[in-house]
Design a protein around this motif. Sequence first.
Motif, PDB file in Angstrom:
ATOM      1  N   VAL A   1       2.510  90.482  53.809  1.00  0.00           N
ATOM      2  CA  VAL A   1       1.658  91.568  53.309  1.00  0.00           C
ATOM      3  C   VAL A   1       1.701  91.687  51.789  1.00  0.00           C
ATOM      4  N   PHE A   2       2.634  90.966  51.146  1.00  0.00           N
ATOM      5  CA  PHE A   2       2.722  91.058  49.689  1.00  0.00           C
ATOM      6  C   PHE A   2       3.409  89.800  49.155  1.00  0.00           C
ATOM      7  N   GLU A   3       2.877  89.287  48.029  1.00  0.00           N
ATOM      8  CA  GLU A   3       3.453  88.118  47.376  1.00  0.00           C
ATOM      9  C   GLU A   3       3.789  88.465  45.935  1.00  0.00           C
ATOM     10  N   GLU A   4       5.016  88.178  45.537  1.00  0.00           N
ATOM     11  CA  GLU A   4       5.452  88.417  44.156  1.00  0.00           C
ATOM     12  C   GLU A   4       5.920  87.086  43.568  1.00  0.00           C
TER      13      GLU A   4
ATOM     14  N   SER B   1       9.867  93.351  39.586  1.00  0.00           N
ATOM     15  CA  SER B   1       9.428  92.652  40.802  1.00  0.00           C
ATOM     16  C   SER B   1       9.890  93.411  42.042  1.00  0.00           C
ATOM     17  N   ALA B   2      11.156  93.865  42.033  1.00  0.00           N
ATOM     18  CA  ALA B   2      11.693  94.590  43.184  1.00  0.00           C
ATOM     19  C   ALA B   2      10.942  95.894  43.422  1.00  0.00           C
ATOM     20  N   GLU B   3      10.619  96.593  42.359  1.00  0.00           N
ATOM     21  CA  GLU B   3       9.895  97.859  42.508  1.00  0.00           C
ATOM     22  C   GLU B   3       8.538  97.635  43.168  1.00  0.00           C
ATOM     23  N   ARG B   4       7.840  96.575  42.757  1.00  0.00           N
ATOM     24  CA  ARG B   4       6.538  96.278  43.372  1.00  0.00           C
ATOM     25  C   ARG B   4       6.704  95.897  44.838  1.00  0.00           C
ATOM     26  N   ILE B   5       7.728  95.128  45.135  1.00  0.00           N
ATOM     27  CA  ILE B   5       7.978  94.705  46.516  1.00  0.00           C
ATOM     28  C   ILE B   5       8.333  95.905  47.385  1.00  0.00           C
ATOM     29  N   PHE B   6       9.240  96.750  46.893  1.00  0.00           N
ATOM     30  CA  PHE B   6       9.653  97.933  47.662  1.00  0.00           C
ATOM     31  C   PHE B   6       8.458  98.848  47.933  1.00  0.00           C
ATOM     32  N   GLU B   7       7.634  99.038  46.928  1.00  0.00           N
ATOM     33  CA  GLU B   7       6.461  99.899  47.081  1.00  0.00           C
ATOM     34  C   GLU B   7       5.503  99.332  48.123  1.00  0.00           C
ATOM     35  N   ALA B   8       5.356  98.009  48.125  1.00  0.00           N
ATOM     36  CA  ALA B   8       4.431  97.375  49.065  1.00  0.00           C
ATOM     37  C   ALA B   8       4.940  97.411  50.505  1.00  0.00           C
TER      38      ALA B   8
ATOM     39  N   LYS C   1      19.320  98.156  46.085  1.00  0.00           N
ATOM     40  CA  LYS C   1      19.405  98.902  47.346  1.00  0.00           C
ATOM     41  C   LYS C   1      18.093  98.916  48.164  1.00  0.00           C
ATOM     42  N   PRO C   2      17.639  97.750  48.591  1.00  0.00           N
ATOM     43  CA  PRO C   2      16.427  97.701  49.426  1.00  0.00           C
ATOM     44  C   PRO C   2      16.609  98.423  50.764  1.00  0.00           C
ATOM     45  N   GLU C   3      17.874  98.610  51.181  1.00  0.00           N
ATOM     46  CA  GLU C   3      18.113  99.294  52.450  1.00  0.00           C
ATOM     47  C   GLU C   3      17.610 100.739  52.425  1.00  0.00           C
ATOM     48  N   ARG C   4      17.403 101.309  51.242  1.00  0.00           N
ATOM     49  CA  ARG C   4      16.826 102.669  51.142  1.00  0.00           C
ATOM     50  C   ARG C   4      15.499 102.750  51.868  1.00  0.00           C
TER      51      ARG C   4
END
Length: 397
Positions: free
Chosen positions: A197-200, A212-219, A246-249
């Motif tokens: 659903v998203f490519e970074e 990059s992480a912020e865009r991925i987390f948001e997506a 902390k992507p587990e959030r």
Amino acid sequence: MKSIATVGLILAAAGLWPSAPAAAQDLKVALISSKTGPLEAYAKQTEAGFNLGLEYLTGGTMTVNGRKIVVIAKDDQGKPDLAKSMLEQAYIDDDVDLAVGTSSSGAALAMLPVAEDAKKVLIVEPAVADAITGDRWNRYIFRTARNSTQDALAAAVALGGGEASIATLAQDYAFGRDGVAAVKAALEATKSKGKVVFEEFAPQNATDFTASAERIFEALKDKPGRRILVIIWAGPSPFTKIMDLKPERFKIELAPGGNILPVMKTYKPFPGIEGAVYYYYGFPKNAMNDWLVAEHTKRFNMPPDFFTAGGMAAAAALVAAVKKAGSTDTEKLIAAMEGMEFDTPKGKMTFRKEDHQAMQAMYAFRVKADGKSEWDLLDLVREIPAAELPVPIRNKR
């Protein structure tokens, strides 16, 4: 009275004196890798594995069919133009019989037409871009390395068949873009319920992944099913830096690919994480891998790594091909190698006749919770045989 030496010269000139047999010509091989730059570790492992492979496969004689093997090592620094010129030099100036290389997919792609122009075999190891045995392939190219699609198919199998929303983080060059395309194709080929659903894409030498992480987390954060970030990265991995954010959030799991041992050691704080890997020293059970593990540990005080096995596989293909062909004549080598099955530290590999891609097993792994030593990192979930990896034929023969 004529001397014996003089008589000998007269008889030899007349063709009556038995001459000594001509010494067999050296079998010259160029080994091109990227020992300068971010892929230095990969290149050094490839070279070590290649030399260990030649030693093992020749019983320490370093000869095949009576010919001494001479390896001419070259450093292309991961630069396509330099890789191209080095292969030209190897074929023309060094007059090598065949070549092996290289670490970078971009550099390997630049080398392909050189092999075609010279009409000499190039064994590609360890570059993985699908295009190498796809639309940029020619009949002189054989690849022992796995390709991006094999990586992706193995990852899709390891992820399981449940619903999943997937984002990818990859380097913005041939390897990364090829890898993302392969992930999407693999999900479709395995009829997975997962969807990208998203490519970074980040610069090849990126060190800061916050944006990059912020865009991925948001997506991903509101997407249905499992939320998975697949990392496709060559060189120092962004895995730890992403985990620090902390992507587990957002209930986001990371699915790191297999990598070299120092990188996979960073997975240890996260036991239970699963993925797929091309090679891990503890997984294959065969005599060649047993020897490689024991000998490498004795010489280097650590087990063989990801690309060490690849280097040994390239050596295995070379020795098997020369023995089968009985020659280093290019046409005889190609005829011998198409469909050839050969032993490697991973077990049997087979060069598919249609595109010369080595068909091979992959491994689904789980990060250990209780490793008994520094390099005791992974548990085997299962070996994924080549028959379960439907790698499409993408070249035009």
